[in-house]
Motif scaffolding. Sequence first.
Motif, PDB file in Angstrom:
ATOM      1  N   THR A  44       0.753  -1.089   0.047  1.00  0.00           N
ATOM      2  CA  THR A  44      -0.147   0.028  -0.082  1.00  0.00           C
ATOM      3  C   THR A  44       0.824   1.155   0.017  1.00  0.00           C
ATOM      4  O   THR A  44       0.550   2.191  -0.706  1.00  0.00           O
ATOM      5  N   HIS A  46       0.099   6.504  10.978  1.00  0.00           N
ATOM      6  CA  HIS A  46       1.374   5.977  11.475  1.00  0.00           C
ATOM      7  C   HIS A  46       1.434   4.518  11.480  1.00  0.00           C
ATOM      8  O   HIS A  46       2.133   3.820  12.236  1.00  0.00           O
ATOM      9  N   SER A  47       0.506   3.692  10.574  1.00  0.00           N
ATOM     10  CA  SER A  47       0.506   2.273  10.754  1.00  0.00           C
ATOM     11  C   SER A  47       2.086   1.622  10.148  1.00  0.00           C
ATOM     12  O   SER A  47       2.406   2.152   9.343  1.00  0.00           O
ATOM     13  N   HIS A  57      -0.855  11.314  13.710  1.00  0.00           N
ATOM     14  CA  HIS A  57      -1.701  10.249  13.918  1.00  0.00           C
ATOM     15  C   HIS A  57      -2.791  10.697  15.110  1.00  0.00           C
ATOM     16  O   HIS A  57      -2.906  11.839  15.290  1.00  0.00           O
ATOM     17  N   ILE A  58      -3.103   9.680  15.996  1.00  0.00           N
ATOM     18  CA  ILE A  58      -4.195   9.755  16.799  1.00  0.00           C
ATOM     19  C   ILE A  58      -3.570  11.065  17.999  1.00  0.00           C
ATOM     20  O   ILE A  58      -4.444  11.768  18.341  1.00  0.00           O
ATOM     21  N   SER A 100      -4.251  14.593  16.699  1.00  0.00           N
ATOM     22  CA  SER A 100      -5.435  14.961  16.757  1.00  0.00           C
ATOM     23  C   SER A 100      -5.877  15.163  18.298  1.00  0.00           C
ATOM     24  O   SER A 100      -6.365  16.194  18.379  1.00  0.00           O
ATOM     25  N   GLY A 132      -8.824   5.658   8.276  1.00  0.00           N
ATOM     26  CA  GLY A 132      -9.994   4.604   8.270  1.00  0.00           C
ATOM     27  C   GLY A 132     -11.280   5.411   9.079  1.00  0.00           C
ATOM     28  O   GLY A 132     -11.924   4.933   9.751  1.00  0.00           O
ATOM     29  N   LYS A 133     -10.959   6.654   9.027  1.00  0.00           N
ATOM     30  CA  LYS A 133     -12.369   7.709   9.450  1.00  0.00           C
ATOM     31  C   LYS A 133     -12.804   8.713   8.399  1.00  0.00           C
ATOM     32  O   LYS A 133     -12.198   9.581   8.086  1.00  0.00           O
ATOM     33  N   VAL A 170      -6.079   7.041   0.970  1.00  0.00           N
ATOM     34  CA  VAL A 170      -5.843   5.477   1.208  1.00  0.00           C
ATOM     35  C   VAL A 170      -7.219   5.123   2.106  1.00  0.00           C
ATOM     36  O   VAL A 170      -7.247   3.726   1.739  1.00  0.00           O
ATOM     37  N   ILE A 191     -10.574   3.655   3.653  1.00  0.00           N
ATOM     38  CA  ILE A 191     -11.821   2.799   3.038  1.00  0.00           C
ATOM     39  C   ILE A 191     -12.719   2.725   4.177  1.00  0.00           C
ATOM     40  O   ILE A 191     -12.535   2.395   5.341  1.00  0.00           O
ATOM     41  N   THR A 193      -2.733  -1.718  -5.348  1.00  0.00           N
ATOM     42  CA  THR A 193      -2.066  -2.506  -4.283  1.00  0.00           C
ATOM     43  C   THR A 193      -1.780  -3.646  -4.797  1.00  0.00           C
ATOM     44  O   THR A 193      -0.703  -4.632  -4.520  1.00  0.00           O
TER      45      THR A 193
HETATM   46  P1  NAD Z   1      -4.599   1.533  11.257  1.00  0.00           P
HETATM   47  O1  NAD Z   1      -5.829   1.208  12.277  1.00  0.00           O
HETATM   48  O2  NAD Z   1      -3.536   0.452  11.447  1.00  0.00           O
HETATM   49  O3  NAD Z   1      -3.927   2.791  11.913  1.00  0.00           O
HETATM   50  C1  NAD Z   1      -4.755   3.981  11.706  1.00  0.00           C
HETATM   51  C2  NAD Z   1      -3.841   5.118  11.684  1.00  0.00           C
HETATM   52  O4  NAD Z   1      -4.871   6.355  11.968  1.00  0.00           O
HETATM   53  C3  NAD Z   1      -3.109   5.074  13.084  1.00  0.00           C
HETATM   54  O5  NAD Z   1      -1.835   5.837  12.893  1.00  0.00           O
HETATM   55  C4  NAD Z   1      -3.545   6.060  14.202  1.00  0.00           C
HETATM   56  O6  NAD Z   1      -2.998   6.720  15.032  1.00  0.00           O
HETATM   57  C5  NAD Z   1      -4.381   6.966  12.935  1.00  0.00           C
HETATM   58  N1  NAD Z   1      -5.469   7.704  13.643  1.00  0.00           N
HETATM   59  C6  NAD Z   1      -6.644   7.132  14.266  1.00  0.00           C
HETATM   60  N2  NAD Z   1      -7.483   8.006  14.564  1.00  0.00           N
HETATM   61  C7  NAD Z   1      -6.982   9.272  14.151  1.00  0.00           C
HETATM   62  C8  NAD Z   1      -7.480  10.739  14.264  1.00  0.00           C
HETATM   63  N3  NAD Z   1      -8.555  10.844  14.970  1.00  0.00           N
HETATM   64  N4  NAD Z   1      -6.686  11.451  14.007  1.00  0.00           N
HETATM   65  C9  NAD Z   1      -5.417  11.286  13.329  1.00  0.00           C
HETATM   66  N5  NAD Z   1      -4.724   9.874  13.072  1.00  0.00           N
HETATM   67  C10 NAD Z   1      -5.817   8.947  13.689  1.00  0.00           C
HETATM   68  O7  NAD Z   1      -4.979   1.437   9.860  1.00  0.00           O
HETATM   69  P2  NAD Z   1      -4.170   0.993   8.357  1.00  0.00           P
HETATM   70  O8  NAD Z   1      -4.331  -0.440   8.467  1.00  0.00           O
HETATM   71  O9  NAD Z   1      -3.160   1.857   8.058  1.00  0.00           O
HETATM   72  O10 NAD Z   1      -5.447   1.537   7.341  1.00  0.00           O
HETATM   73  C11 NAD Z   1      -5.737   2.979   7.511  1.00  0.00           C
HETATM   74  C12 NAD Z   1      -6.764   2.934   6.450  1.00  0.00           C
HETATM   75  O11 NAD Z   1      -6.243   2.695   5.015  1.00  0.00           O
HETATM   76  C13 NAD Z   1      -8.235   2.369   6.597  1.00  0.00           C
HETATM   77  O12 NAD Z   1      -9.422   2.796   6.074  1.00  0.00           O
HETATM   78  C14 NAD Z   1      -7.830   1.107   5.434  1.00  0.00           C
HETATM   79  O13 NAD Z   1      -9.098   0.103   5.209  1.00  0.00           O
HETATM   80  C15 NAD Z   1      -7.030   1.455   4.569  1.00  0.00           C
HETATM   81  N6  NAD Z   1      -6.348   0.768   3.684  1.00  0.00           N
HETATM   82  C16 NAD Z   1      -6.494   0.918   2.496  1.00  0.00           C
HETATM   83  C17 NAD Z   1      -5.887  -0.267   1.750  1.00  0.00           C
HETATM   84  C18 NAD Z   1      -5.950   0.102   0.003  1.00  0.00           C
HETATM   85  O14 NAD Z   1      -5.344  -0.950  -0.870  1.00  0.00           O
HETATM   86  N7  NAD Z   1      -6.582   1.027  -0.518  1.00  0.00           N
HETATM   87  C19 NAD Z   1      -4.650  -0.813   2.269  1.00  0.00           C
HETATM   88  C20 NAD Z   1      -4.554  -0.826   3.513  1.00  0.00           C
HETATM   89  C21 NAD Z   1      -5.445  -0.199   4.166  1.00  0.00           C
END
Ligand code: NAD
Length: 282
Positions: A138, A163-164, A186-187, A190, A210-211, A229, A231, A264
């Motif tokens: 990704t 920051h995942s 990251h969180i 915020s 993811g929000k 990114v 979803i 991806t």
């Molecule tokens: P994760 O849950 O592992 O990480 C989420 C990140 O968002 C963390 O760094 C967290 O600190 C941050 N976060 C959470 N709430 C927040 C806020 N209020 N303010 C700022 N930052 C905040 O998620 P992930 O696995 O990295 O996935 C993220 C998104 O990307 C999801 O929607 C997932 O479905 C999507 N994704 C899409 C693809 C694709 O191929 N299109 C691939 C992987 C992930």
Amino acid sequence: MSAKLLEGKPIAGKIKEDLKQEIQSLGEAPVLASIQVGDNAGAEAYVRSQKKNAENLGIDYQLHKLGDDTEEAALTEFIQKLNNDDKVNGIIIQMPLPAQIDYKKISRYIKPEKDVEGMHPANIGKLVFGNAKISPCTAASSMELIKASGVDLYGKEVVIVGHSEIVGKPLSLLLLEKFATVTVCHIGTSKAGKLEEHVKRAEVLIVAVGKAGIVKKDWIKEGAIVVDVGINRIDGKIIGDVDPEAAERASFITPVPGGVGPLTVTMLMKNTLEAAKLQRAI
Ligand code: NAD
């Protein structure tokens, strides 16, 4: 301003043409072994898409389905078998896994040269040193989309939200390699009430949280490049993390769906070719 759409499919199409040619020139088809533990509708959909993509490119896709009750020890043993099989070039473990299996622990057993998801610590280490041939899919997709905008990243203000380990962290390293000035939010950002001020500075913005709607239209710098990114499934529809009206301020923006997603799986195929080349010392 109305942003140009950065669509994943045409970019993926071009990359796939090149991959197909390179794979043909190898003479011997690369082999991607996929492990699915238990039945899951999400995993089935990924597997179908991976298989179709692999076969279209001349990659031999082998699906290994293990029972829902498979224990970590048995899965580790299975991975070792694939590690030792010279015909297998890449190994991918499908998500989600049953509760008794810890992905982080298990994925470490995949030989780094066969780790087509680029998540083994040895491969993450290569990202740090700037000599990775295999990057997490990704993060690599996001880089391809940014590249397609034509921007020169050197010295640019780039802000990543999220920051995942699969997106934000590896992406920050790939961007540093291009001499971008990278801020990772990251969180905690915020919670400190500082997300808006960071996002407002971004010449290139990547959001992976993811929000839905976490990034507002007014936060987008005029002319910014935006990669969404996220979803989110809302009322049966898939939407991203960025307010779609951000397109009025951005110069380029990825659609959701249709931006990062289609690329991806292509990056997974690219990594499989890279893995085959590494193993055959090409
Ligand atoms: P994760 O849950 O592992 O990480 C989420 C990140 O968002 C963390 O760094 C967290 O600190 C941050 N976060 C959470 N709430 C927040 C806020 N209020 N303010 C700022 N930052 C905040 O998620 P992930 O696995 O990295 O996935 C993220 C998104 O990307 C999801 O929607 C997932 O479905 C999507 N994704 C899409 C693809 C694709 O191929 N299109 C691939 C992987 C992930």
